[in-house]
Scaffold this motif. Structure first.
Motif, PDB file in Angstrom:
ATOM      1  N   ALA A 174     -12.894 -13.626 -15.366  1.00  0.00           N
ATOM      2  CA  ALA A 174     -14.105 -14.392 -15.776  1.00  0.00           C
ATOM      3  C   ALA A 174     -13.661 -15.946 -15.754  1.00  0.00           C
ATOM      4  CB  ALA A 174     -14.369 -14.120 -17.203  1.00  0.00           C
ATOM      5  N   SER A 175     -12.671 -16.428 -15.849  1.00  0.00           N
ATOM      6  CA  SER A 175     -11.950 -17.649 -15.616  1.00  0.00           C
ATOM      7  C   SER A 175     -12.088 -18.267 -14.380  1.00  0.00           C
ATOM      8  CB  SER A 175     -10.694 -17.921 -16.211  1.00  0.00           C
ATOM      9  OG  SER A 175      -9.534 -17.299 -15.207  1.00  0.00           O
ATOM     10  N   MET A 176     -12.281 -17.314 -13.472  1.00  0.00           N
ATOM     11  CA  MET A 176     -12.133 -17.756 -11.912  1.00  0.00           C
ATOM     12  C   MET A 176     -13.656 -17.813 -11.459  1.00  0.00           C
ATOM     13  SD  MET A 176      -9.162 -15.579 -10.133  1.00  0.00           S
ATOM     14  CE  MET A 176      -9.535 -14.234 -10.433  1.00  0.00           C
ATOM     15  N   ALA A 177     -14.600 -17.207 -12.085  1.00  0.00           N
ATOM     16  CA  ALA A 177     -15.778 -16.887 -11.594  1.00  0.00           C
ATOM     17  C   ALA A 177     -17.087 -17.598 -12.541  1.00  0.00           C
ATOM     18  CB  ALA A 177     -16.278 -15.403 -11.588  1.00  0.00           C
ATOM     19  N   THR A 178     -16.458 -18.645 -13.326  1.00  0.00           N
ATOM     20  CA  THR A 178     -17.429 -19.653 -14.088  1.00  0.00           C
ATOM     21  C   THR A 178     -18.278 -20.496 -12.961  1.00  0.00           C
ATOM     22  OG1 THR A 178     -15.922 -21.293 -14.495  1.00  0.00           O
ATOM     23  CG2 THR A 178     -16.022 -19.495 -16.139  1.00  0.00           C
ATOM     24  N   MET A 179     -19.546 -20.860 -13.594  1.00  0.00           N
ATOM     25  CA  MET A 179     -20.197 -21.817 -12.642  1.00  0.00           C
ATOM     26  C   MET A 179     -19.378 -23.160 -12.321  1.00  0.00           C
ATOM     27  SD  MET A 179     -22.826 -20.388 -11.246  1.00  0.00           S
ATOM     28  CE  MET A 179     -23.758 -21.947 -10.567  1.00  0.00           C
ATOM     29  N   LYS A 180     -18.657 -23.499 -13.391  1.00  0.00           N
ATOM     30  CA  LYS A 180     -17.837 -24.860 -13.611  1.00  0.00           C
ATOM     31  C   LYS A 180     -16.736 -24.554 -12.368  1.00  0.00           C
ATOM     32  CE  LYS A 180     -14.869 -27.766 -16.375  1.00  0.00           C
ATOM     33  NZ  LYS A 180     -14.244 -28.018 -17.525  1.00  0.00           N
ATOM     34  N   GLN A 181     -16.334 -23.580 -12.303  1.00  0.00           N
ATOM     35  CA  GLN A 181     -15.328 -23.326 -11.191  1.00  0.00           C
ATOM     36  C   GLN A 181     -15.879 -23.098  -9.734  1.00  0.00           C
ATOM     37  OE1 GLN A 181     -12.216 -23.964 -12.515  1.00  0.00           O
ATOM     38  NE2 GLN A 181     -11.475 -22.284 -11.273  1.00  0.00           N
ATOM     39  N   LEU A 182     -16.984 -22.461  -9.474  1.00  0.00           N
ATOM     40  CA  LEU A 182     -17.782 -22.307  -8.596  1.00  0.00           C
ATOM     41  C   LEU A 182     -18.186 -23.653  -8.099  1.00  0.00           C
ATOM     42  CD1 LEU A 182     -19.776 -18.872  -8.890  1.00  0.00           C
ATOM     43  CD2 LEU A 182     -17.490 -19.427  -7.709  1.00  0.00           C
ATOM     44  N   LEU A 183     -18.619 -24.677  -8.930  1.00  0.00           N
ATOM     45  CA  LEU A 183     -19.171 -25.899  -8.539  1.00  0.00           C
ATOM     46  C   LEU A 183     -18.091 -27.000  -8.628  1.00  0.00           C
ATOM     47  CD1 LEU A 183     -22.560 -25.522 -10.371  1.00  0.00           C
ATOM     48  CD2 LEU A 183     -22.261 -25.477  -7.891  1.00  0.00           C
ATOM     49  N   ALA A 184     -16.742 -26.695  -8.749  1.00  0.00           N
ATOM     50  CA  ALA A 184     -15.893 -27.589  -8.747  1.00  0.00           C
ATOM     51  C   ALA A 184     -15.889 -28.893  -7.751  1.00  0.00           C
ATOM     52  CB  ALA A 184     -14.477 -26.976  -8.544  1.00  0.00           C
ATOM     53  N   ASN A 185     -16.484 -28.733  -6.632  1.00  0.00           N
ATOM     54  CA  ASN A 185     -16.689 -29.673  -5.587  1.00  0.00           C
ATOM     55  C   ASN A 185     -18.106 -30.555  -5.563  1.00  0.00           C
ATOM     56  OD1 ASN A 185     -14.099 -29.301  -4.654  1.00  0.00           O
ATOM     57  ND2 ASN A 185     -14.910 -27.533  -3.291  1.00  0.00           N
ATOM     58  N   ALA A 186     -18.875 -29.776  -6.455  1.00  0.00           N
ATOM     59  CA  ALA A 186     -20.137 -30.428  -6.712  1.00  0.00           C
ATOM     60  C   ALA A 186     -20.382 -31.584  -7.360  1.00  0.00           C
ATOM     61  CB  ALA A 186     -21.130 -29.346  -7.305  1.00  0.00           C
ATOM     62  N   THR A 187     -21.186 -32.353  -7.538  1.00  0.00           N
ATOM     63  CA  THR A 187     -21.309 -33.736  -8.283  1.00  0.00           C
ATOM     64  C   THR A 187     -22.842 -33.775  -8.669  1.00  0.00           C
ATOM     65  OG1 THR A 187     -22.549 -35.228  -6.440  1.00  0.00           O
ATOM     66  CG2 THR A 187     -20.163 -35.188  -6.740  1.00  0.00           C
ATOM     67  N   SER A 188     -23.092 -34.420  -9.881  1.00  0.00           N
ATOM     68  CA  SER A 188     -24.478 -34.330 -10.638  1.00  0.00           C
ATOM     69  C   SER A 188     -25.326 -34.984  -9.873  1.00  0.00           C
ATOM     70  CB  SER A 188     -24.282 -35.183 -11.809  1.00  0.00           C
ATOM     71  OG  SER A 188     -23.860 -36.502 -11.745  1.00  0.00           O
TER      72      SER A 188
END
Length: 230
Positions: A92-106
């Motif tokens: 679960a810690s690897m599959a959070t949206m925060k992890q998936l979007l680590a390279n995204a910006t607002s």
């Protein structure tokens, strides 16, 4: 009295000249690294749970695969259920949206952020193919374990992905289909080549874990989900 160094690099103090028996240097104790041990146990447990299911997995076999004693496994995880939950929480810690979007910006559009999340999912399933295998075993019928997974592992990323899909649809970038259906379609396309890698490679003569195939999987999902790439 001077210090000497033995063949193991340990400093020893020589015995007194009047001593009748030479003192022997004690062997160095092997240093245990708890986090490394836990990591080996959880890696072995993930493989076991994804292959044999919860009921079929044996803690003794997991300990053997992790190269630890059963007593050491029980020291870290009191029960098989504790170990199973620890494995799922790590996933679960690897599959959070925060992890998936680590390279995204607002500042990015929702469609662009969805593309980054899709890439993150594919790369995660390529790195941990056992994840989808485990979920397939657990999710085919209702159970207390499935309820726990939904509430503690799947619910938040599911809702977040559906919300991101809805936002991208509002931008006109994603096909107007049920966000929930699209989320399941994305996960399936991202996971299946790796969870059934032997079949995939046998039938296609291509290695799904190769960089070329991973990029081809990502590109295919983009073409299926987006009306046009942002």
């Amino acid at each position: 009295m001077s210090e000497k160094t033995n063949r193991d690099g340990l400093k020893t103090v020589p015995s007194s000249p009047n001593s009748s028996t030479a003192s022997k240097a004690k062997p160095a104790r092997r240093t245990r690294r708890p986090e490394e041990v836990r990591g080996r146990i959880m890696a072995a447990a993930l493989h076991a749970f994804a292959t044999a299911g919860f009921d079929g997995a044996s803690t003794r076999a997991i300990a053997s695969d992790a190269q630890v004693s059963i007593s050491l496994l029980v020291y870290h995880f009191k029960t098989k259920e504790d170990l199973w939950r620890a494995v799922l929480e790590n996933i679960a810690s690897m599959a959070t949206m925060k992890q998936l979007l680590a390279n995204a910006t607002s500042e990015m559009s929702a469609a662009k952020r969805l593309m980054i999340a899709i890439r993150g999912l594919v790369e995660l399933f390529a790195e941990v193919p056992e994840l989808h295998r485990l979920m397939t075993l657990e999710a085919h019928q209702p159970s207390e374990r499935l309820t726990w997974i939904i509430e503690n592992v799947n619910r938040k990323p599911f809702d977040a992905m559906c919300a991101l899909i809805t936002e991208a649809q509002a931008e006109g970038a994603v096909h107007k289909l049920s966000p929930e259906r699209l989320r399941f379609a994305i996960v399936s396309m991202a996971a299946v080549p790796f969870s059934v890698s032997a079949e995939y490679q046998f039938l296609t003569k291509r290695n799904p874990f190769s960089k070329i195939e991973i990029e081809a999987t990502i590109d295919m999902i983009y073409k299926m989900i987006f009306i046009q790439e942002p």
